[in-house]
Write an enzyme that holds these catalytic residues in place. Structure first.
Site, PDB file in Angstrom:
ATOM      1  NE  ARG A 174      -6.405  -0.091  -6.411  1.00  0.00           N
ATOM      2  CZ  ARG A 174      -5.180  -0.664  -6.567  1.00  0.00           C
ATOM      3  NH1 ARG A 174      -4.191  -0.605  -5.734  1.00  0.00           N
ATOM      4  NH2 ARG A 174      -5.097  -1.805  -7.206  1.00  0.00           N
ATOM      5  CG  HIS A 191       1.523   0.543  -6.928  1.00  0.00           C
ATOM      6  ND1 HIS A 191       1.270   1.121  -5.872  1.00  0.00           N
ATOM      7  CD2 HIS A 191       0.834  -0.883  -7.055  1.00  0.00           C
ATOM      8  CE1 HIS A 191       0.169   0.391  -5.247  1.00  0.00           C
ATOM      9  NE2 HIS A 191       0.099  -0.766  -5.808  1.00  0.00           N
ATOM     10  CD  GLN A 222       3.288  -3.854  -3.770  1.00  0.00           C
ATOM     11  OE1 GLN A 222       2.156  -3.665  -3.772  1.00  0.00           O
ATOM     12  NE2 GLN A 222       4.091  -4.694  -3.005  1.00  0.00           N
ATOM     13  CG  ASP A 257       2.478  -6.189 -11.796  1.00  0.00           C
ATOM     14  OD1 ASP A 257       1.358  -6.828 -11.342  1.00  0.00           O
ATOM     15  OD2 ASP A 257       2.338  -5.073 -11.979  1.00  0.00           O
ATOM     16  CB  CYS A 291       3.007  -5.802  -6.572  1.00  0.00           C
ATOM     17  SG  CYS A 291       2.736  -5.893  -8.398  1.00  0.00           S
ATOM     18  NE  ARG A 299       0.718  -1.492  -0.389  1.00  0.00           N
ATOM     19  CZ  ARG A 299      -0.218  -1.494  -1.423  1.00  0.00           C
ATOM     20  NH1 ARG A 299      -0.268  -2.493  -2.336  1.00  0.00           N
ATOM     21  NH2 ARG A 299      -1.053  -0.644  -1.519  1.00  0.00           N
TER      22      ARG A 299
END
Length: 320
Positions: free
Chosen positions: A117, A144, A147, A239, A279, A307
Site C-alpha cells: 500500500r 484501488h 476495494q 469518497d 470506501c 474487504r
C-alpha cells in the site's frame, strides 16, 4: 454458491499472478474471484473455515497507513492458515533507499506473497516485475483494485448481480473512480463519474474503461453534473474530497467540491432502492451527510466487511 464451471482452468490462470489493476483481469477471472469470495464468506459465517494457505507468509508493506487494508489482510491470511508480516516502509531498507528490485528479490526468498500500500503505481509495478511471488496492490494514488473487488461483491449481494447495474460515483476522480470504471466496465456495469473540471479521472484510464464497456455493451461516462450522474442509479458512491497526501489542498477542495455532496436532495434523483456506498474513512458533513451515510440504504459496513472476504479469495487464488 457453486464455483464457476471452468474452475480448474481459472485456478491455473490465477495461480502466481500479480494483482496490480483490474484492467489486467478479464470478466471470467473477476467472476471467479467474486464467487470464491462468496464461498469463503459463507464458510466464515458457518464456522467451517478451510486453510488453504497453511504455512504460507504474506509480507505487507505499508507506506500509507490504513485501518481496513491492514486489518483485513492480516486477519485474512491468519484465517487462511498463514501468517502476515507488517512491514512499515521506515522499518525496512526500501524506506532507506534500497532499490525496489533488490527488495523484491530478497522478499521473494522469504515470503509467498507481497501486499503493498503505497503512493506510486510505478513502484508497485517495479516490485512485481522483480518479484518471483505474487504482488497485490493494496492501494496506490492511481488504483484501488482490492476495494473495488469488495465493492462488486457487495453490489452482487444487495442487487443480485452486476450486469446492467448503474453506479454513480460523485466526487474526486481518484484511484477509486479509476478502479470502479475498469472493474465495472469489465463486468458489464454502467459507471457514471461526476467530478468538477480539473478533478476528473485520468483520460487514458477513462478511454480504457470506455473500450471495455464497448465490449460488454455497457456505458462509462464522465460529467461535471452530479444530478445527471445519479439519474436512475442503483448505487451512489462517494469518497473523501482530499485523500491521504492531499491534506494541504483540503480548503481548496472543499470549495471545488461544494456542489458534489451526497445528500438527501441528490439521492432523491436516483432509484428509490438505490444503496449508498463509501470506501471509508468518511467525513460526515463534507462529501456525504450523516443522515445518508448512516441511513437505511447505506451498506458501508457490509462493504467494509467484504474487504476481508474478497481479499481472502484473492490470496487463495494467487498464493494457493
Amino acid at each position: 454458491m457453486g464455483i464457476v464451471a471452468n474452475k480448474v482452468t481459472l485456478e491455473q490462470q490465477l495461480a502466481g499472478r500479480d494483482f496490480l489493476t483490474l484492467a489486467d483481469y478479464n470478466k471470467e477471472e473477476i467472476g471467479y474471484l467474486l464467487e470464491l469470495a462468496a464461498h469463503v464468506k459463507q464458510q466464515k459465517q458457518s464456522g467451517n473455515i478451510e486453510q488453504p494457505l497453511k504455512g504460507k507468509t504474506l509480507g505487507m508493506i505499508f507506506e500509507k497507513s490504513s485501518t481496513r487494508t491492514r486489518v483485513s489482510f492480516e486477519a485474512g491470511i491468519y484465517q487462511l492458515g498463514g501468517t502476515g508480516l507488517f512491514l512499515k516502509s521506515d522499518d525496512i531498507q526500501i524506506g532507506r533507499g534500497e532499490l525496489i528490485s533488490d527488495t523484491a528479490k530478497v522478499l521473494s526468498g522469504y515470503l509467498d506473497g507481497i501486499m503493498i500500500r503505497t503512493y506510486s503505481q510505478k513502484d508497485v509495478e517495479a516490485l512485481a516485475k522483480h518479484a518471483s511471488i505474487p504482488v497485490i496492490n493494496g492501494l496506490t494514488d492511481t488504483y484501488h483494485p482490492c476495494q473495488v473487488l469488495a465493492d462488486m461483491q457487495t453490489i452482487q449481494e444487495v442487487k443480485g448481480g452486476l450486469k446492467g447495474i448503474k453506479v454513480a460515483y460523485i466526487g474526486d476522480g481518484n484511484n477509486m473512480a479509476h478502479s470502479l470504471m475498469l472493474g465495472g466496465a469489465t463486468m458489464g456495469m454502467n459507471i457514471s463519474i461526476a467530478a468538477p473540471e480539473g478533478y476528473q479521472p485520468d483520460e487514458a484510464i477513462t478511454e480504457k474503461a470506455m473500450s471495455l464497456a464497448g465490449v460488454e455493451g455497457c456505458k462509462v461516462e464522465v460529467t461535471d453534473n452530479p444530478e445527471q450522474a445519479v439519474q436512475q442509479a442503483d448505487v451512489i458512491y462517494t469518497d473523501v474530497w482530499a485523500s491521504m497526501g492531499q491534506e494541504s489542498e483540503q480548503t481548496l477542495r472543499e470549495k471545488k467540491f461544494a456542489d458534489y455532496q451526497v445528500n438527501k436532495e441528490l439521492c432523491s434523483l436516483a432509484k428509490k432502492d438505490a444503496v449508498i456506498m463509501h470506501c471509508l474513512p468518511a467525513h460526515r458533513g463534507e462529501e456525504v451527510t450523516a443522515d445518508i451515510i448512516d441511513g437505511e440504504q447505506s451498506v458501508i459496513f457490509q462493504q467494509a466487511e467484504n474487504r476481508l472476504h474478497a481479499q481472502k479469495a484473492l490470496m487463495t487464488a494467487l498464493m494457493g
